[in-house]
Design an enzyme around this catalytic site. Structure first.
Site, mmCIF file in Angstrom:
data_model
loop_
_atom_site.group_PDB
_atom_site.id
_atom_site.type_symbol
_atom_site.label_atom_id
_atom_site.label_comp_id
_atom_site.label_asym_id
_atom_site.label_seq_id
_atom_site.Cartn_x
_atom_site.Cartn_y
_atom_site.Cartn_z
ATOM 1 N N HIS A 230 0.835 -1.206 0.000
ATOM 2 C CA HIS A 230 0.000 0.000 0.000
ATOM 3 C C HIS A 230 0.868 1.253 0.000
ATOM 4 C CE1 HIS A 230 -2.267 -3.348 1.698
ATOM 5 N NE2 HIS A 230 -3.370 -2.728 1.312
ATOM 6 N N HIS B 101 -2.201 -1.072 7.091
ATOM 7 C CA HIS B 101 -1.854 -1.356 5.687
ATOM 8 C C HIS B 101 -0.753 -0.417 5.206
ATOM 9 C CE1 HIS B 101 -5.122 1.625 5.629
ATOM 10 N NE2 HIS B 101 -4.586 2.090 4.527
ATOM 11 N N HIS C 239 -4.180 3.119 -3.403
ATOM 12 C CA HIS C 239 -4.335 2.604 -2.035
ATOM 13 C C HIS C 239 -3.542 1.318 -1.798
ATOM 14 C CE1 HIS C 239 -6.287 0.979 1.596
ATOM 15 N NE2 HIS C 239 -6.209 -0.159 0.938
ATOM 16 N N GLU D 194 -17.755 -4.424 24.429
ATOM 17 C CA GLU D 194 -16.924 -5.637 24.546
ATOM 18 C C GLU D 194 -15.718 -5.595 23.609
ATOM 19 O OE1 GLU D 194 -20.182 -5.695 23.800
ATOM 20 O OE2 GLU D 194 -21.174 -6.605 25.534
ATOM 21 N N HIS E 9 -28.501 -15.980 24.591
ATOM 22 C CA HIS E 9 -27.439 -15.805 25.581
ATOM 23 C C HIS E 9 -26.682 -17.099 25.887
ATOM 24 C CE1 HIS E 9 -29.218 -11.954 25.964
ATOM 25 N NE2 HIS E 9 -28.570 -11.627 27.069
#
Ligand SMILES: Cc1ncc(C[n+]2csc(CCOP(=O)(O)OP(=O)(O)O)c2C)c(N)n1
Length: 671
Positions: free
Chosen positions: A38, A78, A269, A418, A480
């Protein structure tokens, strides 16, 4: 260390633009030679990186692990050639020009994306977008928490991040910046590569949000600058340093700056620019030097930058040497990741007590009791939960929360975040000084799996306290109730998945998780109470081999009953009932497959038995158990998703009972 570096060696003959162009040239050339990579991002952010490294970043290539160095994280991994070029130019010994030439080839230090441990100076593995940004929140938090413990003479550094559009698009970035703002991590400075380009084209295809307002809304200071204007970059970083909030600087850049036709387009890119484009870029940038050639004056200017941080390192060393011996040795212990001698003694005493009390309790409760014992002797434990503290049993009575006003606490309320929790724990561990542990329900490991994977890949001691680990959680139902999670976590290399069967095993699994410096652990714990299966004290940690005969057969075993966690008591029950029918069975507890699989074959064979009927009992899917029960074994567990009902009813409904085990074994015995 709050100011710009003033000790920079004179660089009158070389401009910072030429220094930035050296990064651009190396990035173009390395990607071209590798025929992959990149080039766009390193070329676009070369100016920002040059100003940051030459004027602000405190680092010392001669002492790359100096604990109070500024942290630099390339979240947009990257653009790895940006980091490799900087490491080479500033004089990190292991980052030679040869390594740059070997970009992206087997065995080189210049992997496709920066990998922690491959080359010095790489603070974290990046590439999965957004992770580095969230790691940096953990590092900035560790910095504040260490400063609160040891004072700013030993810890007082900045954490700088380069993040791209992709990092900011990822959901994890919202969790991370939100918590960073809430905890007011004011020494965290994010440099956003605002180039309006991602892979599919202009970012206008996919996003129209106002990033400055977004960060501001999270409590950050913000600034917007021309990312090619060196004076503006310098001014913005300086202002960010003195800000009392975390800062995001939007650096408006042109991707592949200097490339004649590909600059500003997504074509630059992630592909080599091609020979003629590179020639054009060289002409446009006024870079008349050959492939991989950095002229001596420019290299020497960069090497001088690499020497600038030495004074700050020396000053820190002076303070460190002047500190109390006890303070020094504690600081050193934390940085070496060594456990205090008292930790294991405490756990042994704890085990002795368990042999007396033989508690009938949920392993999440056992885990809390382990922590109650350990926290007073292990100041490095940095606990937390993603808004399930009372359910995960992760907070001990004495633990104070970490807040924006007081970082001396050791408990982090992560909120319902989380994914960021996992990545922040990685940052805490990578920074050094802490053993992070954090909780949520086992089913929500899915929400932080990319971070768990990186804990494993980076060999970080991060402990995931995952409770409510099966249908045994009951009434909350199948949303759950994890069924595939143990299998999917066991599939991650270098991750220890512990599923203890009672309080004694929980203590032992905690001991193993803490003692393993280079692996993360999952502690899979129950909501429901479990009887004590291990009633005697053993000085040895029986879980250390991953699996063992917890209850031998009376006589020669015809059957091997294997189980983990809550199902070990079912196996023990079945053993008694089978004995009454004249069928002798060994019961094997397998709290950690990874440790068991690492044992010599002779040990594994002795535990599993030869010629016995193999039975596995686990309230989860069978995926993976075939390795222990073979094609002819019996599996008693789940076949699909769970259901909503009290735990006892569910075990009966799904046939995870001693009676079902016996029925299946008897069928097999009768042939
Ligand atoms: C989690 C994740 N999803 C997808 C990718 C693949 N990917 C790598 S770079 C990139 C685009 C990122 O755009 P931006 O941050 O603007 O980088 P730039 O084009 O400016 O270099 C994508 C989708 C990834 N590395 N990580």
């Amino acid at each position: 260390m709050t100011s710009a570096m003033t000790s920079a060696a004179p660089r009158t003959a070389v401009s910072t633009l030429e220094m930035a162009n050296a990064i651009r040239a190396l990035a173009m050339d390395a990607v071209e030679r590798a025929n992959s990579g990149h080039p766009g991002m390193p070329m676009g952010m070369a100016d920002v990186a040059t100003v940051l490294f030459s004027e602000y970043l405190h680092f010392d290539p001669q002492h790359p692990h100096w604990p109070d160095r500024d942290r630099f994280i390339l979240s947009a991994g990257h653009g790895s050639m940006l980091q490799y070029a900087l490491l080479y130019l500033t004089g990190y010994e292991d980052m030679t020009l040869d390594e740059i030439k070997k970009f992206r080839t087997l065995g080189s230090k210049t992997a496709g994306h920066p990998e922690y441990g491959h080359a010095t100076g790489i603070e974290t593995t990046t590439g999965p977008l957004g992770q580095g940004l969230a790691n940096s929140v953990g590092m900035a938090l560790a910095e504040r928490m260490l400063a609160a413990r040891f004072g700013d003479k030993l810890t007082d550094h900045y954490t700088y991040v380069i993040a791209g559009d992709g990092c900011l698009m990822e959901g994890i970035s919202q969790e991370a910046i939100s918590l960073a703002g809430h905890l007011n991590l004011h020494k965290l400075i994010v440099l956003w590569d605002d180039n309006h380009i991602s892979i599919d084209g202009p970012t206008s295809l996919t996003t129209s949000e106002d990033q400055l307002k977004r960060f501001e809304a999270c409590g950050w200071a913000v600034a917007a600058i021309d990312g090619h204007d060196h004076a503006a970059i310098s001014k913005a970083i300086k202002a960010a340093q003195s800000n009392n909030r975390p800062t995001m600087i939007a650096c408006r850049t042109t991707i592949a700056f200097g490339a004649p036709t590909k600059a500003g387009t997504s074509a630059s890119h992630g592909s080599p620019l091609g020979k003629s484009e590179i020639e054009g870029a060289r002409a446009k940038l006024g870079w008349s030097h050959g492939e991989f050639e950095v002229p001596a004056p420019i290299l020497s200017a960069w090497r001088d930058v690499g020497k600038c941080g030495h004074a700050a390192y020396a000053e820190w060393t002076k303070h460190y040497n002047a500190a109390d011996t006890a303070v020094r040795s504690e600081f050193e212990r934390l940085m070496q990741k060594d456990l205090p001698a008292k930790a294991m003694e405490t756990l042994q005493a704890f085990k002795q007590k368990l042999a007396e009390t033989k508690p009938n309790e949920a392993t999440r409760k056992s885990s809390e009791n382990v922590l109650e014992a350990l926290v007073p002797v292990m100041p490095e434990l940095a606990g937390g939960s993603a808004d399930l503290t009372g359910s995960n049993n992760t907070k001990t009575k004495a633990m104070k929360p970490v807040t924006a006003k007081d970082y001396s606490g050791s408990y982090i309320y992560y909120g319902v975040r989380e994914h960021a929790m996992g990545a922040i724990m990685n940052g805490l561990a990578l920074h050094g000084g802490f053993i992070p542990y954090g909780g949520t329900f086992l089913v929500f490991t899915d929400y932080c799996r990319p971070a768990i994977r990186l804990s494993a890949l980076m060999q970080q001691r991060v402990i995931y306290v995952m409770t409510h680990d099966s249908i045994g959680l009951g009434e909350d139902g199948p949303t759950h109730q994890p069924v595939e999670h143990l299998a999917s976590l066991r599939a991650i290399p270098n991750l220890h998945v512990f599923r203890p069967c009672d309080a004694m095993e929980t203590a032992e699994c905690w001991a193993l998780a803490l003692a393993t410096k280079d692996s993360p652990s999952i502690l899979s714990l129950t909501r429901q109470n479990l009887p004590a299966a291990r009633k005697e004290y053993t000085p040895d940690n029986l879980c250390a081999r991953g699996g063992y005969i917890i209850s031998p057969a009376n006589g020669t075993a015809k059957v091997t009953l294997m189980a983990t966690g809550s199902e070990v008591s079912i196996a023990l029950d079945a053993q008694t009932q089978l004995a009454a029918k004249g069928i002798a069975a060994n019961v094997v507890s397998l709290p950690c497959w990874e440790l068991f699989d690492a044992q010599p074959k002779s040990y594994r064979d002795s535990v599993l038995g030869s010629g016995t009927i193999k039975v596995a009992i686990e309230a989860a899917l069978s995926f993976g158990w075939e390795r222990y029960i073979g094609d002819n074994g019996i599996f008693v567990g789940m076949k699909g998703f769970g259901a909503s009902a009290p735990a006892k009813d569910l075990y009966k409904h799904f046939g995870i009972t001693a009676e079902h085990v016996i029925e299946e074994v008897v069928k097999k015995v009768k042939g």
